[in-house]
Scaffold this motif. Structure first.
Motif, PDB file in Angstrom:
ATOM      1  N   CYS A   2       0.814  -1.215   0.000  1.00  0.00           N
ATOM      2  CA  CYS A   2       0.000   0.000   0.000  1.00  0.00           C
ATOM      3  C   CYS A   2       0.849   1.267   0.000  1.00  0.00           C
ATOM      4  O   CYS A   2       0.330   2.358  -0.245  1.00  0.00           O
ATOM      5  N   GLN A   3       2.149   1.135   0.282  1.00  0.00           N
ATOM      6  CA  GLN A   3       3.040   2.280   0.184  1.00  0.00           C
ATOM      7  C   GLN A   3       3.308   2.648  -1.269  1.00  0.00           C
ATOM      8  O   GLN A   3       3.698   3.777  -1.566  1.00  0.00           O
ATOM      9  N   ALA A   4       3.102   1.690  -2.165  1.00  0.00           N
ATOM     10  CA  ALA A   4       3.441   1.908  -3.572  1.00  0.00           C
ATOM     11  C   ALA A   4       2.245   1.856  -4.505  1.00  0.00           C
ATOM     12  O   ALA A   4       2.334   2.319  -5.648  1.00  0.00           O
ATOM     13  N   VAL A   5       1.140   1.280  -4.050  1.00  0.00           N
ATOM     14  CA  VAL A   5      -0.010   1.035  -4.917  1.00  0.00           C
ATOM     15  C   VAL A   5      -1.287   1.542  -4.248  1.00  0.00           C
ATOM     16  O   VAL A   5      -1.470   1.398  -3.033  1.00  0.00           O
ATOM     17  N   LEU A   6      -2.169   2.137  -5.034  1.00  0.00           N
ATOM     18  CA  LEU A   6      -3.492   2.537  -4.569  1.00  0.00           C
ATOM     19  C   LEU A   6      -4.449   1.387  -4.872  1.00  0.00           C
ATOM     20  O   LEU A   6      -4.722   1.102  -6.040  1.00  0.00           O
ATOM     21  N   PHE A   7      -4.939   0.713  -3.846  1.00  0.00           N
ATOM     22  CA  PHE A   7      -5.745  -0.482  -4.045  1.00  0.00           C
ATOM     23  C   PHE A   7      -7.243  -0.197  -4.007  1.00  0.00           C
ATOM     24  O   PHE A   7      -7.714   0.658  -3.248  1.00  0.00           O
ATOM     25  N   SER A   8      -7.973  -0.946  -4.816  1.00  0.00           N
ATOM     26  CA  SER A   8      -9.423  -1.025  -4.651  1.00  0.00           C
ATOM     27  C   SER A   8      -9.705  -1.811  -3.378  1.00  0.00           C
ATOM     28  O   SER A   8      -8.803  -2.420  -2.797  1.00  0.00           O
ATOM     29  N   ASP A   9     -10.948  -1.819  -2.939  1.00  0.00           N
ATOM     30  CA  ASP A   9     -11.328  -2.750  -1.887  1.00  0.00           C
ATOM     31  C   ASP A   9     -11.215  -4.167  -2.451  1.00  0.00           C
ATOM     32  O   ASP A   9     -11.329  -4.374  -3.664  1.00  0.00           O
ATOM     33  N   PRO A  10     -10.963  -5.147  -1.591  1.00  0.00           N
ATOM     34  CA  PRO A  10     -10.804  -6.512  -2.102  1.00  0.00           C
ATOM     35  C   PRO A  10     -12.100  -7.074  -2.662  1.00  0.00           C
ATOM     36  O   PRO A  10     -13.185  -6.770  -2.167  1.00  0.00           O
ATOM     37  N   THR A  37     -16.366 -19.414  -4.429  1.00  0.00           N
ATOM     38  CA  THR A  37     -17.705 -19.625  -3.896  1.00  0.00           C
ATOM     39  C   THR A  37     -18.033 -18.548  -2.869  1.00  0.00           C
ATOM     40  O   THR A  37     -17.219 -17.676  -2.567  1.00  0.00           O
ATOM     41  N   LYS A  38     -19.218 -18.631  -2.304  1.00  0.00           N
ATOM     42  CA  LYS A  38     -19.695 -17.593  -1.383  1.00  0.00           C
ATOM     43  C   LYS A  38     -18.748 -17.384  -0.208  1.00  0.00           C
ATOM     44  O   LYS A  38     -18.599 -16.262   0.289  1.00  0.00           O
ATOM     45  N   GLU A  39     -18.095 -18.450   0.245  1.00  0.00           N
ATOM     46  CA  GLU A  39     -17.217 -18.315   1.403  1.00  0.00           C
ATOM     47  C   GLU A  39     -15.992 -17.454   1.110  1.00  0.00           C
ATOM     48  O   GLU A  39     -15.308 -17.007   2.042  1.00  0.00           O
ATOM     49  N   PHE A  40     -15.705 -17.201  -0.179  1.00  0.00           N
ATOM     50  CA  PHE A  40     -14.576 -16.352  -0.524  1.00  0.00           C
ATOM     51  C   PHE A  40     -14.983 -14.887  -0.742  1.00  0.00           C
ATOM     52  O   PHE A  40     -14.125 -14.040  -0.980  1.00  0.00           O
ATOM     53  N   MET A  41     -16.276 -14.579  -0.672  1.00  0.00           N
ATOM     54  CA  MET A  41     -16.711 -13.195  -0.744  1.00  0.00           C
ATOM     55  C   MET A  41     -16.365 -12.497   0.576  1.00  0.00           C
ATOM     56  O   MET A  41     -16.262 -13.141   1.616  1.00  0.00           O
ATOM     57  N   THR A  42     -16.205 -11.170   0.549  1.00  0.00           N
ATOM     58  CA  THR A  42     -15.666 -10.508   1.731  1.00  0.00           C
ATOM     59  C   THR A  42     -16.261  -9.126   1.966  1.00  0.00           C
ATOM     60  O   THR A  42     -16.722  -8.476   1.030  1.00  0.00           O
ATOM     61  N   ASP A  43     -16.215  -8.706   3.235  1.00  0.00           N
ATOM     62  CA  ASP A  43     -16.578  -7.341   3.609  1.00  0.00           C
ATOM     63  C   ASP A  43     -15.345  -6.549   4.043  1.00  0.00           C
ATOM     64  O   ASP A  43     -15.451  -5.428   4.546  1.00  0.00           O
ATOM     65  N   LEU A  44     -14.157  -7.125   3.851  1.00  0.00           N
ATOM     66  CA  LEU A  44     -12.933  -6.407   4.169  1.00  0.00           C
ATOM     67  C   LEU A  44     -12.779  -5.179   3.274  1.00  0.00           C
ATOM     68  O   LEU A  44     -13.341  -5.115   2.179  1.00  0.00           O
ATOM     69  N   THR A  45     -12.027  -4.187   3.750  1.00  0.00           N
ATOM     70  CA  THR A  45     -11.744  -2.994   2.954  1.00  0.00           C
ATOM     71  C   THR A  45     -10.232  -2.855   2.765  1.00  0.00           C
ATOM     72  O   THR A  45      -9.438  -3.402   3.548  1.00  0.00           O
ATOM     73  N   ALA A  46      -9.857  -2.102   1.750  1.00  0.00           N
ATOM     74  CA  ALA A  46      -8.430  -1.843   1.542  1.00  0.00           C
ATOM     75  C   ALA A  46      -7.850  -1.079   2.723  1.00  0.00           C
ATOM     76  O   ALA A  46      -6.705  -1.319   3.119  1.00  0.00           O
ATOM     77  N   LYS A  47      -8.623  -0.183   3.298  1.00  0.00           N
ATOM     78  CA  LYS A  47      -8.137   0.586   4.457  1.00  0.00           C
ATOM     79  C   LYS A  47      -7.745  -0.335   5.600  1.00  0.00           C
ATOM     80  O   LYS A  47      -6.701  -0.134   6.234  1.00  0.00           O
ATOM     81  N   GLU A  48      -8.585  -1.342   5.867  1.00  0.00           N
ATOM     82  CA  GLU A  48      -8.262  -2.307   6.937  1.00  0.00           C
ATOM     83  C   GLU A  48      -6.973  -3.040   6.626  1.00  0.00           C
ATOM     84  O   GLU A  48      -6.087  -3.172   7.473  1.00  0.00           O
ATOM     85  N   LEU A  49      -6.862  -3.565   5.408  1.00  0.00           N
ATOM     86  CA  LEU A  49      -5.715  -4.384   5.050  1.00  0.00           C
ATOM     87  C   LEU A  49      -4.428  -3.573   4.953  1.00  0.00           C
ATOM     88  O   LEU A  49      -3.349  -4.061   5.273  1.00  0.00           O
ATOM     89  N   CYS A  50      -4.544  -2.311   4.529  1.00  0.00           N
ATOM     90  CA  CYS A  50      -3.367  -1.458   4.412  1.00  0.00           C
ATOM     91  C   CYS A  50      -2.824  -1.044   5.783  1.00  0.00           C
ATOM     92  O   CYS A  50      -1.667  -0.629   5.893  1.00  0.00           O
TER      93      CYS A  50
END
Length: 309
Positions: free
Chosen positions: A136-144, A294-307
């Motif tokens: 995230c220091q080098a790339v602007l990410f979308s949400d996952p 599948t559905k279990e791989f869908m997520t509510d995580l955000t890029a802000k959280e992961l960064c």
């Protein structure tokens, strides 16, 4: 003229030969290198300070260049020489909604994805790239658009009943994993001894080690192992159910998304709006499911959280 987006079903993105992909990569690579040295007015990899104008430029050209790395099921070239994978299928659908009908895939090695973005070889990274603090220091990410799970490849029938890293540690089992895989850290965090872990080049090598009884399990991301098993060349190997790893009681949730040059917030924000609308409507799952998401791989995580991790 850029090739058409192709099949909207998400099963593959057709009409592009492997030869044309590689030729395009060489041409665009040279152009990117020249742009990084000669085109001083557009070398600032931090991007514009006003949100950027790339979205308008892409709409005018009606084409977006996608940087991809060959790793099924995220993005790859199939046996027919066609571009396929969850990432280009999802990105293609989103860019179409943004008024950009065509794309040019630019295949590079995974480690070259970020440098290639900065040298203007392409406009966006479309490779299922994990989002983490360092990137995230080098790339602007979308949400996952997906959440990663782990899994174990095991001998047929899972005779040792391995379902977690704790099981590996408590049973004193021999574990394999890939070179540099995060799963090694997760295993050690659960008490697996370093001396009990062997590293291999990929899941195929891991399956061969299982069949030769050199290891008792192979740990990796569930999606790549599901894909590896599809070939059917290792009938003596099974896979456990995907799971979210834990270390000292903390769940290790990871996710992957799409990378833009920093400063191009207008494009990233527009991309995110369409991505979230597709999540709400179920369209994202419909596009991703043929690739094993599948559905279990869908997520509510955000890029802000992961960064922030």
């Amino acid at each position: 003229m850029a090739p058409p987006q192709g099949n909207d079903s998400g099963k593959s993105v057709r009409g592009i030969s492997r030869r044309s992909l590689l030729t395009g990569a060489a041409i665009l690579g040279a152009a990117g290198a020249l742009g990084a040295t000669a085109g001083c007015s557009r070398v600032d990899v931090t991007g514009a300070t006003d949100g950027g104008h790339l979205l308008d430029e892409l709409r005018e050209k009606n084409t977006v260049r996608m940087g991809i790395a060959s790793e099924p099921p995220y993005a790859s070239i199939n046996k027919k020489g066609e571009l396929t994978g969850e990432a280009p299928a999802v990105a293609g659908a989103i860019f179409k909604k943004l008024g950009i009908a065509h794309f040019e895939p630019v295949p590079v090695e995974f480690g070259a994805l970020v440098p290639g973005l900065h040298s203007f070889q392409y406009d966006v990274i479309v490779a299922g790239m994990f989002i983490n603090k360092a990137r995230c220091q080098a790339v602007l990410f979308s949400d996952p658009d997906y959440e990663s799970k782990d899994g174990f490849l095991v001998p047929k029938g899972n005779p040792h009943r391995i379902t977690s890293y704790r099981d590996v540690a408590e049973g004193g089992f021999r574990m394999g994993s890939g070179i540099g895989y995060a799963e090694i850290e997760y295993a050690i965090g659960n008490g697996v001894q370093k001396s009990a872990i062997q590293t291999y080049g990929d899941q195929i090598a891991g399956m061969e080690a299982l069949e030769a009884d050199r290891i008792d399990c192979f740990a990796g991301t569930a999606l790549t192992m599901i894909e590896a098993l599809k070939a059917g060349h290792h009938p003596k190997v099974d896979m456990t159910e995907p799971f979210t790893p834990e270390v000292k009681g903390e769940r290790k949730r990871d996710g992957g998304g799409y990378g833009f040059r920093t400063g191009e917030t207008n494009l990233r924000d527009a991309f995110n709006r369409e991505l979230h609308a597709m999540k709400r409507s179920g369209e994202l799952l419909r596009i991703a499911e043929p690739f094993g998401f599948t559905k279990e791989f869908m997520t509510d995580l955000t890029a802000k959280e992961l960064c922030s991790r």
